[in-house]
Scaffold this motif. Structure first.
Motif, short mmCIF file in Angstrom:
data_model
loop_
_atom_site.label_atom_id
_atom_site.label_comp_id
_atom_site.label_asym_id
_atom_site.label_seq_id
_atom_site.Cartn_x
_atom_site.Cartn_y
_atom_site.Cartn_z
N LYS A 74 -2.28 8.10 -8.27
CA LYS A 74 -3.32 7.32 -7.57
C LYS A 74 -3.70 6.06 -8.35
O LYS A 74 -4.84 5.59 -8.28
CB LYS A 74 -4.58 8.17 -7.33
N GLN A 87 -2.77 1.93 -9.87
CA GLN A 87 -2.49 0.63 -9.27
C GLN A 87 -1.68 -0.22 -10.25
O GLN A 87 -1.73 -0.03 -11.47
CB GLN A 87 -3.78 -0.09 -8.88
N THR A 102 0.81 -1.22 0.00
CA THR A 102 0.00 0.00 0.00
C THR A 102 0.84 1.27 0.00
O THR A 102 0.34 2.35 -0.30
CB THR A 102 -0.94 0.03 1.22
N GLU A 103 2.12 1.15 0.35
CA GLU A 103 3.03 2.29 0.28
C GLU A 103 4.46 1.78 0.12
O GLU A 103 4.79 0.66 0.54
CB GLU A 103 2.91 3.17 1.52
N PHE A 134 1.77 5.35 -8.14
CA PHE A 134 1.09 5.88 -6.95
C PHE A 134 0.93 7.40 -7.03
O PHE A 134 -0.02 7.96 -6.48
CB PHE A 134 1.86 5.51 -5.68
N LYS A 173 -1.40 -1.10 -4.48
CA LYS A 173 -2.54 -0.17 -4.46
C LYS A 173 -2.59 0.51 -3.10
O LYS A 173 -2.55 -0.16 -2.07
CB LYS A 173 -3.86 -0.89 -4.74
N GLN A 174 -2.70 1.81 -3.12
CA GLN A 174 -2.74 2.56 -1.86
C GLN A 174 -4.08 2.35 -1.16
O GLN A 174 -5.09 1.97 -1.77
CB GLN A 174 -2.53 4.04 -2.15
N GLU A 175 -4.08 2.61 0.15
CA GLU A 175 -5.32 2.50 0.94
C GLU A 175 -6.34 3.55 0.48
O GLU A 175 -5.97 4.64 0.11
CB GLU A 175 -5.01 2.71 2.43
N GLN A 195 5.99 3.34 -7.33
CA GLN A 195 6.00 4.68 -6.74
C GLN A 195 5.47 5.71 -7.73
O GLN A 195 4.68 6.59 -7.38
CB GLN A 195 7.42 5.07 -6.31
#
Length: 266
Positions: A236, A238, A200-201, A233, A264-266, A230
């Protein structure tokens, strides 16, 4: 979190040299045929697909009957120029078996940096996609350089695929590799290495667990793949890093199966 890719309309697929060229330097015709089948099938389903393909150097070495890349930059550029023609010729031939038309887009870093050329580049993408044509993107290896005052090289096609994903506002980047995904440590050394299901990061720990060189024909390693996540991200987006041994697994992935590592970020 359950994976759900049903909303994915536009996707970028990145394939590396190790997926296209066998260890003996010969072309992996079976892999390329599977890739063409999968992309054509996705296009028939109404999806928009962009292929970022490495392989110019590997194809060039194959055409010339050589087993290792030359040391001189000028020679590398010449081999890549030869290989790019051979690679696109084969792509065009195999994709045509599935009634799919492909196009070639060769770019350098400065195309992305300057607004006017970026707009032209984006317009070309959109026009091709609207026409139902698969853009096949590669760095223009014959002219890309890394000199301080004239840097036109992206570094590798992992980063290029992430940049293309952002520029085209693609819903998903599928990065095919010769490994199952991102592990907590090198699985070639540690038997207890565990595949990361989701990231997620991009933390220092994640960066530390990535690394290592690519194949003798390619340039990318695991670190560049994490750095590509990165970049994705930043928009935004995935990304899924998965094994490219069987390109048909992309269809299983999009159907919801847990394959590879999902960034994929939260």
């Amino acid at each position: 979190m359950k994976r759900n890719f049903t909303g994915v309309k536009r996707l970028v697929i990145k394939v590396g040299t190790s997926s296209l060229v066998l260890p003996n330097g010969k072309i992996n015709l079976n892999k390329i045929d599977q890739l063409a089948f999968v992309i054509s099938d996705l296009m028939n389903q109404g999806k928009e697909v962009i292929l970022v393909s490495s392989g110019a150097m590997g194809f060039g070495l194959n055409v010339l009957g050589k087993d290792k890349r030359p040391a001189e930059i000028a020679q590398q550029q010449a081999v890549s120029s030869i290989g790019q023609v051979a690679m696109m010729s084969l792509y065009s031939q195999i994709f045509s078996h599935y009634q799919t038309t492909v196009s070639q887009l060769l770019i350098t870093r400065d195309v992305i940096v300057y607004p006017e050329s970026l707009e032209n580049f984006t317009n070309a993408f959109e026009s091709l996609i609207k026409m139902g044509i698969v853009p096949i993107v590669n760095e223009n290896d014959a002219v890309s350089i890394e000199e301080m005052d004239h840097q036109t090289k992206f570094g590798d096609n992992d980063r290029l695929s992430a940049i293309v994903t952002n520029i085209t506002n693609a819903d998903l980047l599928v990065m095919l590799s010769d490994i199952d995904g991102l592990f907590n440590k090198n699985p070639n050394i540690y038997e207890d290495a565990v595949l990361r299901d989701r990231v997620t990061e991009i933390t220092d720990d994640i960066l530390a667990s990535a690394g290592g060189a690519g194949s003798k024909f390619g340039t990318g390693g695991m670190l560049s793949k994490v750095q590509s996540a990165q970049i994705v991200f930043e928009n935004k987006g995935q990304m899924v890093l998965m094994n490219g041994e069987n390109p048909r697994d992309i269809l299983r992935l999009l159907a919801g199966e847990r394959l590879g590592t999902w960034f994929k970020q939260e």
